[in-house]
Design a protein around this motif. Structure first.
Motif, PDB file in Angstrom:
ATOM      1  N   TYR A  16       0.841  -1.194   0.000  1.00  0.00           N
ATOM      2  CA  TYR A  16       0.000   0.000   0.000  1.00  0.00           C
ATOM      3  C   TYR A  16       0.875   1.242   0.000  1.00  0.00           C
ATOM      4  N   GLN A  17       0.563   2.173  -0.920  1.00  0.00           N
ATOM      5  CA  GLN A  17       1.312   3.437  -0.963  1.00  0.00           C
ATOM      6  C   GLN A  17       0.382   4.596  -0.599  1.00  0.00           C
ATOM      7  N   PRO A  18       0.758   5.370   0.434  1.00  0.00           N
ATOM      8  CA  PRO A  18      -0.100   6.485   0.878  1.00  0.00           C
ATOM      9  C   PRO A  18      -0.207   7.592  -0.164  1.00  0.00           C
ATOM     10  N   VAL A  29      -4.966   5.323   0.198  1.00  0.00           N
ATOM     11  CA  VAL A  29      -3.746   4.634  -0.229  1.00  0.00           C
ATOM     12  C   VAL A  29      -4.057   3.909  -1.540  1.00  0.00           C
ATOM     13  N   GLU A  30      -2.994   3.521  -2.257  1.00  0.00           N
ATOM     14  CA  GLU A  30      -3.172   2.723  -3.475  1.00  0.00           C
ATOM     15  C   GLU A  30      -2.673   1.308  -3.194  1.00  0.00           C
ATOM     16  N   ALA A  31      -3.449   0.319  -3.606  1.00  0.00           N
ATOM     17  CA  ALA A  31      -3.028  -1.078  -3.446  1.00  0.00           C
ATOM     18  C   ALA A  31      -2.267  -1.512  -4.697  1.00  0.00           C
ATOM     19  N   ILE A  43       8.337 -10.456  -6.726  1.00  0.00           N
ATOM     20  CA  ILE A  43       8.296 -10.107  -8.152  1.00  0.00           C
ATOM     21  C   ILE A  43       7.337  -8.931  -8.354  1.00  0.00           C
ATOM     22  N   PRO A  44       7.813  -7.855  -9.026  1.00  0.00           N
ATOM     23  CA  PRO A  44       6.961  -6.678  -9.219  1.00  0.00           C
ATOM     24  C   PRO A  44       5.867  -6.934 -10.276  1.00  0.00           C
ATOM     25  N   PRO A  45       4.783  -6.184 -10.191  1.00  0.00           N
ATOM     26  CA  PRO A  45       3.627  -6.440 -11.065  1.00  0.00           C
ATOM     27  C   PRO A  45       3.927  -6.273 -12.553  1.00  0.00           C
ATOM     28  N   ASP A  46       4.846  -5.369 -12.898  1.00  0.00           N
ATOM     29  CA  ASP A  46       5.150  -5.185 -14.326  1.00  0.00           C
ATOM     30  C   ASP A  46       5.641  -6.474 -14.971  1.00  0.00           C
ATOM     31  N   PHE A  48       4.432  -9.499 -14.327  1.00  0.00           N
ATOM     32  CA  PHE A  48       3.440 -10.567 -14.499  1.00  0.00           C
ATOM     33  C   PHE A  48       2.032 -10.108 -14.878  1.00  0.00           C
ATOM     34  N   ILE A  49       1.736  -8.813 -14.733  1.00  0.00           N
ATOM     35  CA  ILE A  49       0.369  -8.357 -15.060  1.00  0.00           C
ATOM     36  C   ILE A  49       0.051  -8.596 -16.540  1.00  0.00           C
ATOM     37  N   SER A  50       1.045  -8.357 -17.427  1.00  0.00           N
ATOM     38  CA  SER A  50       0.755  -8.543 -18.855  1.00  0.00           C
ATOM     39  C   SER A  50       0.479 -10.013 -19.173  1.00  0.00           C
ATOM     40  N   TRP A  64      -9.364 -11.309  -6.655  1.00  0.00           N
ATOM     41  CA  TRP A  64      -8.647 -11.514  -5.397  1.00  0.00           C
ATOM     42  C   TRP A  64      -8.213 -10.166  -4.803  1.00  0.00           C
ATOM     43  N   VAL A  65      -7.662  -9.295  -5.651  1.00  0.00           N
ATOM     44  CA  VAL A  65      -7.191  -7.982  -5.173  1.00  0.00           C
ATOM     45  C   VAL A  65      -8.346  -7.221  -4.518  1.00  0.00           C
ATOM     46  N   MET A  66      -9.460  -7.175  -5.229  1.00  0.00           N
ATOM     47  CA  MET A  66     -10.613  -6.408  -4.756  1.00  0.00           C
ATOM     48  C   MET A  66     -11.090  -6.928  -3.394  1.00  0.00           C
ATOM     49  N   VAL A  87      -7.736   0.750  -6.253  1.00  0.00           N
ATOM     50  CA  VAL A  87      -7.329  -0.521  -6.845  1.00  0.00           C
ATOM     51  C   VAL A  87      -7.135  -0.308  -8.348  1.00  0.00           C
ATOM     52  N   ASN A  88      -6.055  -0.886  -8.886  1.00  0.00           N
ATOM     53  CA  ASN A  88      -5.805  -0.772 -10.326  1.00  0.00           C
ATOM     54  C   ASN A  88      -6.612  -1.813 -11.093  1.00  0.00           C
ATOM     55  N   VAL A  89      -7.266  -1.358 -12.143  1.00  0.00           N
ATOM     56  CA  VAL A  89      -8.072  -2.261 -12.963  1.00  0.00           C
ATOM     57  C   VAL A  89      -7.603  -2.130 -14.409  1.00  0.00           C
ATOM     58  N   SER A  90      -7.242  -3.251 -15.020  1.00  0.00           N
ATOM     59  CA  SER A  90      -6.734  -3.171 -16.390  1.00  0.00           C
ATOM     60  C   SER A  90      -7.849  -3.440 -17.407  1.00  0.00           C
ATOM     61  N   ARG A  92      -8.615  -5.482 -19.729  1.00  0.00           N
ATOM     62  CA  ARG A  92      -9.170  -6.822 -19.854  1.00  0.00           C
ATOM     63  C   ARG A  92     -10.214  -7.110 -18.768  1.00  0.00           C
ATOM     64  N   GLN A  93     -10.042  -6.513 -17.594  1.00  0.00           N
ATOM     65  CA  GLN A  93     -10.963  -6.762 -16.481  1.00  0.00           C
ATOM     66  C   GLN A  93     -12.334  -6.124 -16.700  1.00  0.00           C
ATOM     67  N   LEU A  94     -12.363  -5.128 -17.591  1.00  0.00           N
ATOM     68  CA  LEU A  94     -13.625  -4.419 -17.798  1.00  0.00           C
ATOM     69  C   LEU A  94     -14.613  -5.243 -18.613  1.00  0.00           C
ATOM     70  N   GLN A 227       1.586  11.807  -4.271  1.00  0.00           N
ATOM     71  CA  GLN A 227       2.009  10.432  -3.994  1.00  0.00           C
ATOM     72  C   GLN A 227       3.400  10.254  -4.587  1.00  0.00           C
ATOM     73  N   GLY A 228       4.255   9.528  -3.901  1.00  0.00           N
ATOM     74  CA  GLY A 228       5.577   9.274  -4.459  1.00  0.00           C
ATOM     75  C   GLY A 228       6.571   8.848  -3.400  1.00  0.00           C
ATOM     76  N   PHE A 229       7.747   8.422  -3.870  1.00  0.00           N
ATOM     77  CA  PHE A 229       8.771   7.907  -2.969  1.00  0.00           C
ATOM     78  C   PHE A 229       9.222   8.961  -1.962  1.00  0.00           C
ATOM     79  N   LEU A 230       9.075  10.261  -2.303  1.00  0.00           N
ATOM     80  CA  LEU A 230       9.441  11.313  -1.345  1.00  0.00           C
ATOM     81  C   LEU A 230       8.711  11.099  -0.020  1.00  0.00           C
ATOM     82  N   LYS A 233       7.234   4.699  -0.094  1.00  0.00           N
ATOM     83  CA  LYS A 233       7.152   3.671  -1.130  1.00  0.00           C
ATOM     84  C   LYS A 233       5.944   2.785  -0.817  1.00  0.00           C
ATOM     85  N   PRO A 234       5.508   1.979  -1.772  1.00  0.00           N
ATOM     86  CA  PRO A 234       4.469   1.005  -1.429  1.00  0.00           C
ATOM     87  C   PRO A 234       5.019   0.072  -0.348  1.00  0.00           C
ATOM     88  N   MET A 235       4.191  -0.229   0.673  1.00  0.00           N
ATOM     89  CA  MET A 235       4.684  -0.989   1.832  1.00  0.00           C
ATOM     90  C   MET A 235       3.730  -2.118   2.181  1.00  0.00           C
TER      91      MET A 235
HETATM   92  P1  C2E Z   1       0.757   2.318 -11.582  1.00  0.00           P
HETATM   93  O1  C2E Z   1      -0.667   2.052 -11.246  1.00  0.00           O
HETATM   94  O2  C2E Z   1       1.050   3.492 -12.436  1.00  0.00           O
HETATM   95  O3  C2E Z   1       1.515   2.408 -10.185  1.00  0.00           O
HETATM   96  C1  C2E Z   1       2.569   3.289  -9.916  1.00  0.00           C
HETATM   97  C2  C2E Z   1       3.911   2.597  -9.941  1.00  0.00           C
HETATM   98  O4  C2E Z   1       4.924   3.554  -9.713  1.00  0.00           O
HETATM   99  C3  C2E Z   1       4.070   1.538  -8.857  1.00  0.00           C
HETATM  100  O5  C2E Z   1       4.904   0.514  -9.365  1.00  0.00           O
HETATM  101  C4  C2E Z   1       4.790   2.323  -7.749  1.00  0.00           C
HETATM  102  O6  C2E Z   1       5.554   1.514  -6.891  1.00  0.00           O
HETATM  103  C5  C2E Z   1       5.681   3.220  -8.562  1.00  0.00           C
HETATM  104  N1  C2E Z   1       5.983   4.470  -7.866  1.00  0.00           N
HETATM  105  C6  C2E Z   1       5.259   5.101  -6.908  1.00  0.00           C
HETATM  106  N2  C2E Z   1       5.866   6.239  -6.513  1.00  0.00           N
HETATM  107  C7  C2E Z   1       6.997   6.342  -7.240  1.00  0.00           C
HETATM  108  C8  C2E Z   1       8.065   7.306  -7.284  1.00  0.00           C
HETATM  109  O7  C2E Z   1       8.086   8.301  -6.584  1.00  0.00           O
HETATM  110  N3  C2E Z   1       9.070   7.063  -8.165  1.00  0.00           N
HETATM  111  C9  C2E Z   1       9.100   5.965  -8.978  1.00  0.00           C
HETATM  112  N4  C2E Z   1      10.132   5.809  -9.798  1.00  0.00           N
HETATM  113  N5  C2E Z   1       8.099   5.041  -8.964  1.00  0.00           N
HETATM  114  C10 C2E Z   1       7.075   5.227  -8.104  1.00  0.00           C
HETATM  115  P2  C2E Z   1       4.542  -1.012  -9.186  1.00  0.00           P
HETATM  116  O8  C2E Z   1       3.995  -1.257  -7.803  1.00  0.00           O
HETATM  117  O9  C2E Z   1       5.701  -1.813  -9.628  1.00  0.00           O
HETATM  118  O10 C2E Z   1       3.331  -1.228 -10.190  1.00  0.00           O
HETATM  119  C11 C2E Z   1       3.506  -1.154 -11.576  1.00  0.00           C
HETATM  120  C12 C2E Z   1       2.183  -1.222 -12.316  1.00  0.00           C
HETATM  121  O11 C2E Z   1       1.578  -2.516 -12.180  1.00  0.00           O
HETATM  122  C13 C2E Z   1       1.138  -0.255 -11.794  1.00  0.00           C
HETATM  123  O12 C2E Z   1       1.416   1.018 -12.306  1.00  0.00           O
HETATM  124  C14 C2E Z   1      -0.138  -0.866 -12.313  1.00  0.00           C
HETATM  125  O13 C2E Z   1      -0.365  -0.503 -13.651  1.00  0.00           O
HETATM  126  C15 C2E Z   1       0.179  -2.360 -12.293  1.00  0.00           C
HETATM  127  N6  C2E Z   1      -0.496  -2.968 -11.127  1.00  0.00           N
HETATM  128  C16 C2E Z   1      -0.094  -3.020  -9.836  1.00  0.00           C
HETATM  129  N7  C2E Z   1      -0.984  -3.662  -9.069  1.00  0.00           N
HETATM  130  C17 C2E Z   1      -2.010  -4.025  -9.901  1.00  0.00           C
HETATM  131  C18 C2E Z   1      -3.261  -4.725  -9.713  1.00  0.00           C
HETATM  132  O14 C2E Z   1      -3.641  -5.123  -8.597  1.00  0.00           O
HETATM  133  N8  C2E Z   1      -4.033  -4.920 -10.835  1.00  0.00           N
HETATM  134  C19 C2E Z   1      -3.662  -4.470 -12.063  1.00  0.00           C
HETATM  135  N9  C2E Z   1      -4.483  -4.710 -13.108  1.00  0.00           N
HETATM  136  N10 C2E Z   1      -2.517  -3.807 -12.274  1.00  0.00           N
HETATM  137  C20 C2E Z   1      -1.691  -3.582 -11.207  1.00  0.00           C
END
Ligand code: C2E
Ligand code: CA
Ligand code: CA
Length: 253
Positions: A16-18, A29-31, A43-46, A48-50, A64-66, A87-90, A92-94, A227-230, A233-235
């Motif tokens: 979760y990122q505030p 927050v964003e999940a 493993i980051p979502p980029d 495996f989501i595709s 599951w996420v929802m 919650v992020n929705v891609s 295909r989910q629509l 929102q951002g790493f400043l 980070k997502p935790m």
């Molecule tokens: P997104 O929705 O655009 O999420 C923002 C991404 O940027 C996240 O990467 C986050 O960790 C990262 N980020 C946040 N703040 C900063 C910052 O200050 N600097 C930098 N460099 N990066 C920052 P993450 O968590 O790796 O997610 C990548 C993408 O994966 C997401 O992009 C989203 O499109 C997808 N994703 C994540 N979770 C889900 C999900 O549950 N369902 C679906 N369909 N897609 C998801």
């Protein structure tokens, strides 16, 4: 095959990122999903989501996420923490109407009359399937979810589309924010987008803020939510609890 196993064997986790309001308080927050692989670690979502989208596994993954998010929101409420979760929705989910009915059912079962979950959709959702996307967006809004247009400015949606589709907020893409204090073109774009958004009564969220200078610029130019790493980070959920306590950001209902 591995991804299916990950789902079945509960190897997916949510971080979760505030998001900070103008006054620095945190009410949402964003999940973001991660895969905790026993063989490969986190493993980051980029990565495996595709695959999930191509294989159709995005449907059960998204469900599951929802539901996991809703469960977490209910746990937080017991601790006196009231947060909205986006919650992020891609795209295909629509196509799957169940995403809405599942959420509605889960809210009913939890006895909630308001929906504490918001939806982040990218512009590609609109391009690929505007009519279907629009119907679903309206349904979510009826439940009480806000719809945010994610990665705004990177796709091909037009400004006129912003007026046509039922959204509540736009999320300025990170590429506009990165070094915005040094780039005049980015500055003009941010100002112009904020002006259009305000005229349409949309909230503006800036993501990817990494420096004080970027934060100062977006705050001076009418961005509502940061929102951002400043900030953070997502935790994992436990870490978020500590973060909220440290920032005195525990929110009232
Ligand atoms: P997104 O929705 O655009 O999420 C923002 C991404 O940027 C996240 O990467 C986050 O960790 C990262 N980020 C946040 N703040 C900063 C910052 O200050 N600097 C930098 N460099 N990066 C920052 P993450 O968590 O790796 O997610 C990548 C993408 O994966 C997401 O992009 C989203 O499109 C997808 N994703 C994540 N979770 C889900 C999900 O549950 N369902 C679906 N369909 N897609 C998801
Ligand atoms: Ca997002
Ligand atoms: Ca984004």
């Amino acid at each position: 095959t591995n991804l299916r196993k990950a789902l079945d064997q509960h190897q997916l986790v949510l971080h979760y990122q505030p998001k900070l309001n103008a006054d620095g308080s945190v009410t949402s927050v964003e999940a973001l999903v991660r895969w905790m692989s026993p063989e490969r670690g986190l493993i980051p979502p980029d990565s495996f989501i595709s695959y999930a989208e191509e294989s159709g596994l995005i449907i059960p993954l998204g469900r599951w996420v929802m539901l996991a998010v809703l469960e977490q929101i209910l746990l937080w409420r017991k601790e006196g923490i009231f947060l909205r979760v986006a919650v992020n929705v891609s795209p295909r989910q629509l196509i799957d109407q169940n995403i809405y009915t599942d959420l509605k059912l889960a809210l009913d079962q939890a006895g909630l009359t308001d929906c504490p979950i918001d939806i982040e959709l990218t512009e590609s959702c609109l391009i690929e399937n505007e009519q279907q996307a629009q119907t679903l967006m309206e349904q979510f809004q009826t439940l009480g979810a806000a719809v945010h247009l994610d990665d705004f400015g990177t796709g091909y949606s037009s400004l006129s589309q912003l007026a046509r589709v039922p959204i509540n907020a736009i999320k300025l893409d990170q590429s506009f924010i990165r070094g915005v204090n040094h780039h005049e073109v980015s500055q003009s774009l941010v100002r112009a987008i904020v002006a259009v958004a305000k005229a349409l009564n949309l909230e503006v969220i800036a993501e990817g803020i990494e420096t004080e200078e970027e934060a100062a610029f977006v705050m001076a130019n009418g961005v509502d939510i940061r929102q951002g790493f400043l900030y953070a980070k997502p935790m994992p959920v436990e870490e978020l609890g500590h973060w909220l306590a440290r920032h005195h950001a525990i929110t009232a209902p």
